[in-house]
Design an enzyme around this catalytic site. Structure first.
Site, PDB file in Angstrom:
ATOM      1  N   GLY A 170       0.811  -1.211   0.000  1.00 26.22           N
ATOM      2  CA  GLY A 170       0.000   0.000   0.000  1.00 26.22           C
ATOM      3  C   GLY A 170       0.839   1.253   0.000  1.00 26.22           C
ATOM      4  N   MET A 174       2.922   9.249   4.046  1.00 26.36           N
ATOM      5  CA  MET A 174       4.323   9.294   4.445  1.00 26.36           C
ATOM      6  C   MET A 174       5.226   8.466   3.551  1.00 26.36           C
ATOM      7  SD  MET A 174       4.047   9.268   8.632  1.00 26.36           S
ATOM      8  CE  MET A 174       2.677   8.110   8.794  1.00 26.36           C
ATOM      9  N   VAL A 177       4.226   0.782   2.074  1.00 26.63           N
ATOM     10  CA  VAL A 177       4.367  -0.410   2.907  1.00 26.63           C
ATOM     11  C   VAL A 177       4.586  -1.595   1.986  1.00 26.63           C
ATOM     12  CG1 VAL A 177       3.342  -1.891   4.663  1.00 26.63           C
ATOM     13  CG2 VAL A 177       2.813   0.551   4.638  1.00 26.63           C
ATOM     14  N   LYS A 192       7.801  -0.341   6.215  1.00 25.73           N
ATOM     15  CA  LYS A 192       7.201   0.949   5.903  1.00 25.73           C
ATOM     16  C   LYS A 192       8.325   1.925   5.583  1.00 25.73           C
ATOM     17  CE  LYS A 192       3.701   2.532   8.283  1.00 25.73           C
ATOM     18  NZ  LYS A 192       2.615   2.814   7.322  1.00 25.73           N
ATOM     19  N   ASP A 287      -3.020   8.917  15.922  1.00 24.48           N
ATOM     20  CA  ASP A 287      -3.488   8.706  14.550  1.00 24.48           C
ATOM     21  C   ASP A 287      -4.329   7.441  14.479  1.00 24.48           C
ATOM     22  OD1 ASP A 287      -3.762   9.340  11.848  1.00 24.48           O
ATOM     23  OD2 ASP A 287      -1.973   8.221  11.267  1.00 24.48           O
TER      24      ASP A 287
END
Length: 440
Positions: A170, A174, A177, A192, A287
């Site tokens: 994905g 930022m 992944v 990540k 988050d």
């Protein structure tokens, strides 16, 4: 670096607001605004919001009636630079950007000497392109990736030494992944990658990695296990356990937009277990959302694990993200409580509770708790967060028992004091209300 807002006209003339860290600044007639002007008829209740992450700053008009003006021009949003003037009603704010350096004046005293940021040449660690960037001193070392390489790395993430990339899982605000295999052990891991939007000082990079190391100490069955971290050619990478399954948002999407009631409650309850553990140790997620809950197994034996603990805060406060309201991370705003938008730095556990309520509402109903649609822009979303009460869950999901709706609605109170005060208390309330359906 420091950003200052100097009031040059209006009731607060002479006041100076200075920022050396990531923060926000609300202007309006709202008593909770940082610059509150209750008697200025030209101001809306929530007029405009500034996000400051020195040396960058950004202003966003919140659909005010009489507008926000920058250097004489009405704007919806804009980046700010040294010397800009923000004009709202009778008030004018002058934007000043400078560096702050501590200089020894004697053996026993120190003073602060302000100066303007200096422009230095930086070199992209991937392609070698040279560009100008702002620095505190001419000799400050900066880590830099050019825009073209950032775009390329989002499309085709860079391989990380010691790991074989299997596939892209994905993309986000930022970075990316990836599913990978550790070369030494052959185990599957998730990597990540984080792509700094701006040149980052060595000091900021070290602070970011220290904060990641601290958060990595969280060990809980409902928190994704941290394995490794590092940097490679300007890319920051984090290695965690690989959770085979889907995030809760994707799981809801695959099931027609929302989850079956027992599954949704199980996922939220396990997530609250993780939050209760983290909050007791002094950590706040900041988050929490359905995309950050990874779910494995099959109903009724689902296992939920929280990921990215504190990552958004560390990434932003290091300066790597610039300002979030102007970038791809703005999509997270709908889950944020009012106090987190007003004060990005000072966030309490009750802010996570609000985000749990937003997430639970979405997973169980397929809708957001606010009167905003999928096409709402950031301005509309922020104003809704400040001004709209949450739509009662029972109106969007009449199949949910009223007692459960009440529990989730309480988490969405605008006033943090009216919410569940601990994740454990909310989890216990859900468990008691759902005991006949309790599959975990």
């Amino acid at each position: 670096m420091r950003v200052s807002l100097k009031v040059t006209a209006g009731p607060y003339k002479g006041r100076i607001f200075s920022f050396t860290q990531h923060d926000s600044f609300l202007i309006g007639r709202n008593p909770e605004a940082h610059l509150c002007l209750p008697d200025d008829r030209y101001f809306s209740r929530n007029h405009c919001l500034l996000e400051i992450n020195p040396p960058r700053a950004f202003v966003r008009d919140l659909r005010s009636t009489n507008g926000t003006y920058l250097n004489g021009q009405r704007i919806n949003d804009a980046f700010l630079k040294n010397g800009d003037r923000i004009h709202c009603g009778e008030t004018i704010l002058l934007v000043e950007v400078d560096t702050v350096q501590s200089v020894d004046l004697s053996e026993t005293t120190q003073d602060v000497i302000p100066g303007r940021p200096v422009l230095v040449m930086v070199e992209c660690l991937n392609c070698g392109r040279r560009e100008q960037a702002e620095a505190s001193t001419p000799d400050e070392h900066l880590t830099f990736l050019c825009e073209d390489c950032r775009i390329e790395f989002k499309k085709s993430p860079q391989a990380i030494p010691g790991y074989d990339t299997v596939k892209l899982l994905g993309r986000g605000g930022m970075g990316c992944v990836m599913l990978a295999r550790e070369q030494k052990t052959g185990r599957a891991v998730a990597i990540k990658t984080l792509l700094p939007e701006f040149a980052v000082s060595d000091k900021a990079m070290k602070r970011f990695l220290r904060e990641i190391d601290v958060a990595a100490a969280l060990k809980h069955q409902n928190i994704v296990e941290f394995i490794d971290r590092g940097t490679h050619n300007g890319v920051v990478y984090l290695v965690t356990e690989f959770v085979e399954g889907a995030d809760a948002s994707r799981l809801a999407e695959m099931n027609g937009g929302y989850l079956a009631y027992p599954d949704g409650i199980a996922i939220i309850s396990q997530s609250l277990d993780a939050l209760a553990f983290a909050h007791d140790k002094g950590y706040i997620h900041r988050d929490f959302k359905d995309q950050n809950i990874l779910v494995s197994g099959r109903s009724p034996n689902l296992v939920a694990k929280l990921t990215d603990f504190g990552l958004a805060k560390s990434f932003t406060h290091s300066g790597m993200s610039g300002v979030t309201m102007a970038g791809e991370m703005a999509g997270t705003l709908a889950y944020m409580p009012p106090e987190q938008l007003r004060n990005f730095r000072d966030v309490k556990p009750q802010s996570d509770i609000y985000a749990v309520g937003m997430t639970a509402y979405s997973l169980l109903s397929g809708s957001l708790a606010l009167h905003i649609n999928s096409k709402a822009n950031v301005n509309d979303t922020i104003r809704a967060i400040f001004e709209q009460p949450a739509v009662p869950l029972s109106q969007r999901a009449p199949h949910i028992p009223p007692v459960v709706c009440d529990i989730i609605d309480r988490a969405l109170a605008k006033d943090p004091a009216q919410r569940w005060q601990t994740a454990g208390a909310m989890r216990n309330a859900l468990q008691h209300a759902c005991n006949p359906f309790h599959p975990w």
